[in-house]
Design a protein around this motif. Structure first.
Motif, PDB file in Angstrom:
ATOM      1  N   THR A   1       0.833  -1.204   0.000  1.00  0.00           N
ATOM      2  CA  THR A   1       0.000   0.000   0.000  1.00  0.00           C
ATOM      3  C   THR A   1       0.866   1.252   0.000  1.00  0.00           C
ATOM      4  OG1 THR A   1      -1.648  -1.203   1.258  1.00  0.00           O
ATOM      5  CG2 THR A   1      -1.899   1.178   1.200  1.00  0.00           C
ATOM      6  N   ILE A   2       1.891   1.251   0.854  1.00  0.00           N
ATOM      7  CA  ILE A   2       2.751   2.436   0.952  1.00  0.00           C
ATOM      8  C   ILE A   2       3.483   2.670  -0.367  1.00  0.00           C
ATOM      9  CG2 ILE A   2       4.820   3.367   2.072  1.00  0.00           C
ATOM     10  CD1 ILE A   2       3.874   1.931   4.646  1.00  0.00           C
ATOM     11  N   VAL A   3       4.081   1.598  -0.898  1.00  0.00           N
ATOM     12  CA  VAL A   3       4.899   1.775  -2.104  1.00  0.00           C
ATOM     13  C   VAL A   3       4.040   2.170  -3.310  1.00  0.00           C
ATOM     14  CG1 VAL A   3       6.355   0.547  -3.765  1.00  0.00           C
ATOM     15  CG2 VAL A   3       6.763   0.299  -1.326  1.00  0.00           C
ATOM     16  N   THR A   4       2.903   1.487  -3.507  1.00  0.00           N
ATOM     17  CA  THR A   4       2.073   1.843  -4.665  1.00  0.00           C
ATOM     18  C   THR A   4       1.517   3.274  -4.503  1.00  0.00           C
ATOM     19  OG1 THR A   4       0.182   0.742  -3.679  1.00  0.00           O
ATOM     20  CG2 THR A   4       1.394  -0.490  -5.344  1.00  0.00           C
ATOM     21  N   SER A   5       1.213   3.653  -3.274  1.00  0.00           N
ATOM     22  CA  SER A   5       0.680   5.004  -3.061  1.00  0.00           C
ATOM     23  C   SER A   5       1.744   6.067  -3.318  1.00  0.00           C
ATOM     24  CB  SER A   5       0.148   5.152  -1.629  1.00  0.00           C
ATOM     25  OG  SER A   5      -0.939   4.291  -1.436  1.00  0.00           O
ATOM     26  N   VAL A   6       2.969   5.799  -2.859  1.00  0.00           N
ATOM     27  CA  VAL A   6       4.045   6.782  -3.077  1.00  0.00           C
ATOM     28  C   VAL A   6       4.377   6.872  -4.570  1.00  0.00           C
ATOM     29  CG1 VAL A   6       6.488   7.275  -2.651  1.00  0.00           C
ATOM     30  CG2 VAL A   6       4.999   6.640  -0.754  1.00  0.00           C
ATOM     31  N   MET A   7       4.450   5.694  -5.225  1.00  0.00           N
ATOM     32  CA  MET A   7       4.716   5.719  -6.671  1.00  0.00           C
ATOM     33  C   MET A   7       3.575   6.429  -7.402  1.00  0.00           C
ATOM     34  SD  MET A   7       7.637   4.269  -6.915  1.00  0.00           S
ATOM     35  CE  MET A   7       7.800   4.134  -8.656  1.00  0.00           C
ATOM     36  N   GLY A   8       2.361   6.149  -6.964  1.00  0.00           N
ATOM     37  CA  GLY A   8       1.193   6.825  -7.543  1.00  0.00           C
ATOM     38  C   GLY A   8       1.245   8.314  -7.263  1.00  0.00           C
ATOM     39  N   GLY A   9       1.810   8.665  -6.110  1.00  0.00           N
ATOM     40  CA  GLY A   9       1.943  10.070  -5.724  1.00  0.00           C
ATOM     41  C   GLY A   9       2.856  10.831  -6.669  1.00  0.00           C
ATOM     42  N   PHE A  10       3.944  10.166  -7.092  1.00  0.00           N
ATOM     43  CA  PHE A  10       4.846  10.827  -8.044  1.00  0.00           C
ATOM     44  C   PHE A  10       4.087  11.166  -9.329  1.00  0.00           C
ATOM     45  CE2 PHE A  10       8.338   8.748  -5.565  1.00  0.00           C
ATOM     46  CZ  PHE A  10       8.969   9.914  -5.197  1.00  0.00           C
ATOM     47  N   GLY A  11       3.345  10.174  -9.845  1.00  0.00           N
ATOM     48  CA  GLY A  11       2.560  10.405 -11.066  1.00  0.00           C
ATOM     49  C   GLY A  11       1.537  11.503 -10.858  1.00  0.00           C
ATOM     50  N   TYR A  12       0.877  11.479  -9.709  1.00  0.00           N
ATOM     51  CA  TYR A  12      -0.162  12.461  -9.406  1.00  0.00           C
ATOM     52  C   TYR A  12       0.419  13.868  -9.289  1.00  0.00           C
ATOM     53  CZ  TYR A  12      -4.085  14.636  -6.991  1.00  0.00           C
ATOM     54  OH  TYR A  12      -5.114  15.451  -6.645  1.00  0.00           O
TER      55      TYR A  12
END
Lengths: 409, 231
Positions: free
Chosen positions: A37-48
């Protein structure tokens, strides 16, 4: 409730004692889900954040001509009639050299149309002092915060801007003097690239620096809320002349976003192994349980339970461990995401590497954005893998013959 | 339709031990009428438990046939019929440790279908009947050996079986507790008209059943006795 589900719950959470084996199994799954959850959210955060940065400073769509947009008013008239287009603003941009007190820098100069820029971008939000955009004129600029720091420039100071036209003019033995601009504001977006290498001025100033006359480099568009981005872009492209094309923000960053997605997928794949290892722990616990409860399994057979129902009892235990672990993992993951910046800042302050992190990852804060699709994939993967871990114990339990199980063989 | 609740004809069972074949049961013949109580005695290792497992449909005989209430028992369907037709009591109680006495009794009904108010009331009645109404919410670990066996008896009778098979139910109990459990078992079977097959080493307990049999060299033989109880 079917008896096998009832018994599965009772065996996982027995009355009157701490469910040690269950807690260990659940924690294994929870840790895996938490990290995912943390990693996908942080990676998603970069895109966002990339999206936010582009959309807030340039709008969702950019129209670019093959070379230069000769008749910007005509193109503006076309696109403003297209449904889904909320606002449009022409721009000119390109690299320049900025000098102050003998210190050179090579940022991008972006010329803004002051009449329309605020309807397309949210630049005003990131500029200090407030209202600095309104103070822009043909002799004033706003510098990125870190650029201003590098040049040692403060509000009210003057900087010299050299155009690339200088080189062209030198070829014909002409002297093209640098222009002087007054600094009226600083821009801080929270993205390393934007905060260190941008100069904002008026469109007229940019046209003058680049010798464009009335021509521009492109038009930024803001789309109406809820308008389908890709559909609007298709409509715009159908209406534009052949030498002009509209690009959605993500097309400009396609390679970067592809790499980001690849990195996210690889991280997800690698971190999924934590859940797989946790699933082996679940399997091990349940196999021990089958051995410990051999006589009880025999008794259930003697009471009329079918091997399929006995198997379901153990599959249900693995499923419940998966669901509980996933729920706990999501809670822990979101809990840590909520305090991620405190953790990162604490760590970087301790190691004195705040600047390094910002330069490397571009963002001042650790971004996080959880996509519903990532959440669904993580949840389903964790529950399915945990439930699959129950298959072998379930098969072993179902294979036991009651008469042998009752003898404890 | 046969009048017998249980009919076993020519049952035989052989075990393989290395290269040797050990014939445990040979040509066992047994008929049990409705409401009848039958005891089976025999030396240790004579095959009493093996016979009981065959009668319960838990194991497959090498030869012979088995019928429950006149209907032949096929191994594939024994599991489905067992929950409705018979109850079992074991020497080691086999209560499920994670659930209380009431839920242990109710488990027999759960395996048939989701229990409703009627099944819950019957489980409470049975616990009261075996003298454990006050201990319904106690876990097996909080009960004595005699109390656990009484819970097991209540569980065996939960589905109102027509046949109850008891495999040395007093083997792990002291003499006095064992006597009271046997009395309870016989009383409950008599009250409900349930047939009972009791495997026991205890001569006194065997004497309380209507008919006594002795398993010797794989064959059941009647035991000549004095006056027997009616049930």
């Amino acid at each position: 409730m079917p008896w096998y589900l009832y018994l599965a719950l009772k065996q996982l959470f027995p009355t009157g004692r701490f469910p040690f084996f269950t807690a260990i199994s659940v924690m294994g799954v929870a840790l895996g889900v938490m990290v995912l959850t943390i990693v996908t959210s942080v990676m998603g955060g970069f895109g966002y954040e990339i999206r936010r940065m582009i959309v807030e400073t340039e709008g969702e769509v950019t129209i670019k001509p093959r070379v230069l947009l000769e008749d910007a008013p005509a193109t503006l008239a076309i696109v403003r009639r297209i449904p889904g287009v909320a606002a449009a603003s022409p721009y000119a941009k390109g690299p320049v050299m900025v000098m102050s007190q003998g210190i050179p820098a090579f940022p991008i100069f972006r010329g803004l149309d002051l009449d329309s820029v605020n309807s397309v971008t949210n630049l005003a939000r990131f500029v200090s002092p407030a209202g600095a955009i309104d103070q822009l004129d043909d002799d004033a600029v706003i510098l990125s915060a870190q650029l201003a720091q590098t040049l040692g420039v403060r509000l009210g100071d003057t900087v010299e801007i050299y155009s690339p036209l200088l080189i062209e003019k030198l070829k014909s033995d002409e002297v093209f003097l640098p222009r002087q601009f007054r600094v009226v504001g600083q821009l801080y977006v929270g993205h390393q690239q934007l905060d260190s290498s941008m100069v904002y001025g008026t469109l007229r100033a940019a046209q003058e620096i680049y010798g464009l006359g009335r021509r521009v480099h492109g038009i930024n568009l803001r789309l109406a809320p809820g308008a389908g981005e890709e559909a609007v872009v298709a409509r715009i492209n159908a209406a534009l002349p052949a030498d002009q094309r509209a690009y959605l923000w993500m097309e400009s960053w396609a390679d970067f976003l592809w790499v980001l997605n690849l990195e996210k997928s690889i991280n997800f794949f690698l971190l999924l192994f934590i859940v797989i290892i946790a699933a082996f722990s679940v399997m091990s616990s349940l196999l021990i349980s089958v051995v410990r409860k051999t006589r009880e399994i025999g008794l259930l057979g003697a009471l009329g339970a079918s091997p399929r129902q006995v198997a379901l009892c153990f599959c249900a235990q693995a499923f419940v461990i998966g669901v509980t672990g996933t729920g706990l993992g999501l809670a822990l993951g979101f809990g840590i995401l909520a305090v991620r910046n405190e953790i990162v800042h604490g760590l970087t302050n301790l190691l004195q590497r705040q600047q390094t992190l910002q330069q490397f990852y571009q963002f001042a804060d650790l971004p996080a954005h959880t996509l519903p699709r990532d959440l669904v994939v993580t949840t389903v993967a964790a529950i399915v893998i945990s439930t699959l871990a129950g298959l072998l114990p379930a098969w072993r339990a179902a294979k036991l013959k009651p008469v042998e199980a009752l003898r404890g063989e | 339709m046969s009048d017998f609740i249980l009919t076993a004809r020519g049952l035989a069972k052989t075990y393989q031990s290395g290269d040797r074949k050990i014939g445990v049961l040979r040509n066992v013949e047994l008929e049990v009428s409705a409401g009848e109580s039958v005891s089976i005695r025999g030396e240790s290792g004579s095959g009493k438990s093996t016979l009981l497992n065959l009668l319960a449909g838990l194991d497959t005989p090498d030869a012979g046939t088995l019928s429950w209430a006149g209907t032949p028992v096929a191994m594939g369907e024994a599991t489905r019929r067992r929950a409705d037709f018979l109850g079992m009591v074991f020497q080691s109680f086999y209560l499920i440790p994670e659930i209380d006495a009431f839920q242990n009794v109710l488990m027999a009904a759960r395996i048939r279908r989701a229990p409703g108010p009627a099944e819950k009331a019957r489980a409470r009645d049975l616990l009261a009947r075996v003298g454990l109404a006050e201990r319904a919410s106690h876990l097996p670990s909080q009960l004595s050996g005699g109390e656990r066996q009484r819970v097991a008896v209540a569980r065996a009778l939960m589905n109102s079986p027509r046949l109850l098979l008891a495999d040395e139910p007093t083997g792990n109990l002291d003499e006095q507790t064992g006597d009271s459990v046997i009395e309870l078992l016989l009383d409950l079977c008599r009250e409900s008209g349930t047939s009972l097959v009791l495997v026991t080493h205890n001569l006194a307990h065997a004497a309380k059943t209507r008919r006594s049999l002795f398993l010797h060299e794989g064959v059941l033989r009647p035991v000549a006795t004095g006056p027997r109880p009616v049930g």
